[in-house]
Design an enzyme around this catalytic site. Sequence first.
Site, PDB file in Angstrom:
ATOM      1  N   ILE A 178      35.903  -3.133  98.116  1.00  0.00           N
ATOM      2  CA  ILE A 178      36.561  -3.632  96.915  1.00  0.00           C
ATOM      3  C   ILE A 178      38.029  -3.219  96.907  1.00  0.00           C
ATOM      4  O   ILE A 178      38.396  -2.161  97.410  1.00  0.00           O
ATOM      5  CB  ILE A 178      35.844  -3.176  95.624  1.00  0.00           C
ATOM      6  CG1 ILE A 178      35.957  -1.667  95.420  1.00  0.00           C
ATOM      7  CG2 ILE A 178      34.392  -3.623  95.627  1.00  0.00           C
ATOM      8  CD1 ILE A 178      35.505  -1.195  94.042  1.00  0.00           C
ATOM      9  N   CYS A 179      38.863  -4.059  96.354  1.00  0.00           N
ATOM     10  CA  CYS A 179      40.299  -3.803  96.265  1.00  0.00           C
ATOM     11  C   CYS A 179      40.573  -2.891  95.070  1.00  0.00           C
ATOM     12  O   CYS A 179      40.299  -3.252  93.931  1.00  0.00           O
ATOM     13  CB  CYS A 179      41.060  -5.113  96.104  1.00  0.00           C
ATOM     14  SG  CYS A 179      42.818  -4.891  95.851  1.00  0.00           S
ATOM     15  N   THR A 180      41.112  -1.717  95.349  1.00  0.00           N
ATOM     16  CA  THR A 180      41.464  -0.777  94.279  1.00  0.00           C
ATOM     17  C   THR A 180      42.906  -0.296  94.424  1.00  0.00           C
ATOM     18  O   THR A 180      43.306   0.641  93.757  1.00  0.00           O
ATOM     19  CB  THR A 180      40.525   0.443  94.286  1.00  0.00           C
ATOM     20  OG1 THR A 180      40.600   1.078  95.568  1.00  0.00           O
ATOM     21  CG2 THR A 180      39.094   0.056  93.985  1.00  0.00           C
TER      22      THR A 180
ATOM     23  N   LYS B  51      39.827 -10.214  95.861  1.00  0.00           N
ATOM     24  CA  LYS B  51      39.980  -8.801  95.489  1.00  0.00           C
ATOM     25  C   LYS B  51      39.041  -7.928  96.318  1.00  0.00           C
ATOM     26  O   LYS B  51      38.372  -7.038  95.816  1.00  0.00           O
ATOM     27  CB  LYS B  51      39.689  -8.620  93.998  1.00  0.00           C
ATOM     28  CG  LYS B  51      40.540  -9.500  93.117  1.00  0.00           C
ATOM     29  CD  LYS B  51      41.629  -8.725  92.445  1.00  0.00           C
ATOM     30  CE  LYS B  51      42.591  -9.589  91.688  1.00  0.00           C
ATOM     31  NZ  LYS B  51      42.116 -10.197  90.510  1.00  0.00           N
TER      32      LYS B  51
ATOM     33  N   TYR C  36      38.419  -6.494 100.651  1.00  0.00           N
ATOM     34  CA  TYR C  36      38.882  -6.411 102.028  1.00  0.00           C
ATOM     35  C   TYR C  36      37.721  -6.659 102.986  1.00  0.00           C
ATOM     36  O   TYR C  36      36.573  -6.699 102.589  1.00  0.00           O
ATOM     37  CB  TYR C  36      39.488  -5.036 102.304  1.00  0.00           C
ATOM     38  CG  TYR C  36      40.644  -4.703 101.393  1.00  0.00           C
ATOM     39  CD1 TYR C  36      41.805  -5.465 101.397  1.00  0.00           C
ATOM     40  CD2 TYR C  36      40.560  -3.627 100.508  1.00  0.00           C
ATOM     41  CE1 TYR C  36      42.854  -5.168 100.555  1.00  0.00           C
ATOM     42  CE2 TYR C  36      41.616  -3.326  99.666  1.00  0.00           C
ATOM     43  CZ  TYR C  36      42.755  -4.093  99.696  1.00  0.00           C
ATOM     44  OH  TYR C  36      43.795  -3.804  98.859  1.00  0.00           O
TER      45      TYR C  36
END
Length: 161
Positions: free
Chosen positions: A114-116, A107, A109
Amino acid sequence: MDQGTKNTVQKIPMMSVKAGPRDKEQWTARLKEEMMGLIKYVQVNKESDQDWFTVESNPAGTTWTGKCWYFHNQIKYEFDMRFDIPVTYPETAPEIEIPELEGKTSKMYRGGKICTTIHFQPLWARNTPHFGIAHALALGLGPWLATEVPSLVEGGKISAK
């Protein structure tokens, strides 16, 4: 979104100035709103004993750095965080980075961002230009930490400092 988060977010002032770093004078007005939003969010968190981050910006308000932490099983996990304000802000949300966790979760990159994309980005898009930095922390970073830190601890990928 859980009711506690919703109640907290409703206490964060919405932004009214639609300006990004390229908008010179309007950017200064937007930064004042951003600071007021962050001050209010920190105040709300401290009043409810849920303080979980510190953040400060460079003089131009384009690069932000700080610390964020999460308690899991009564142990504090603390991380450095940073983000730059995109040139297309506020249409584009800031990409929050926790570099030390890069490669430890799917989760995230490259660069520790952070992946959102699934949960937060659509919410930001619906609320542009009214969401600001405090909203990105409350609705992006906070839920990400709540989901990922326990998983990383249980998987043995991080330990308390």
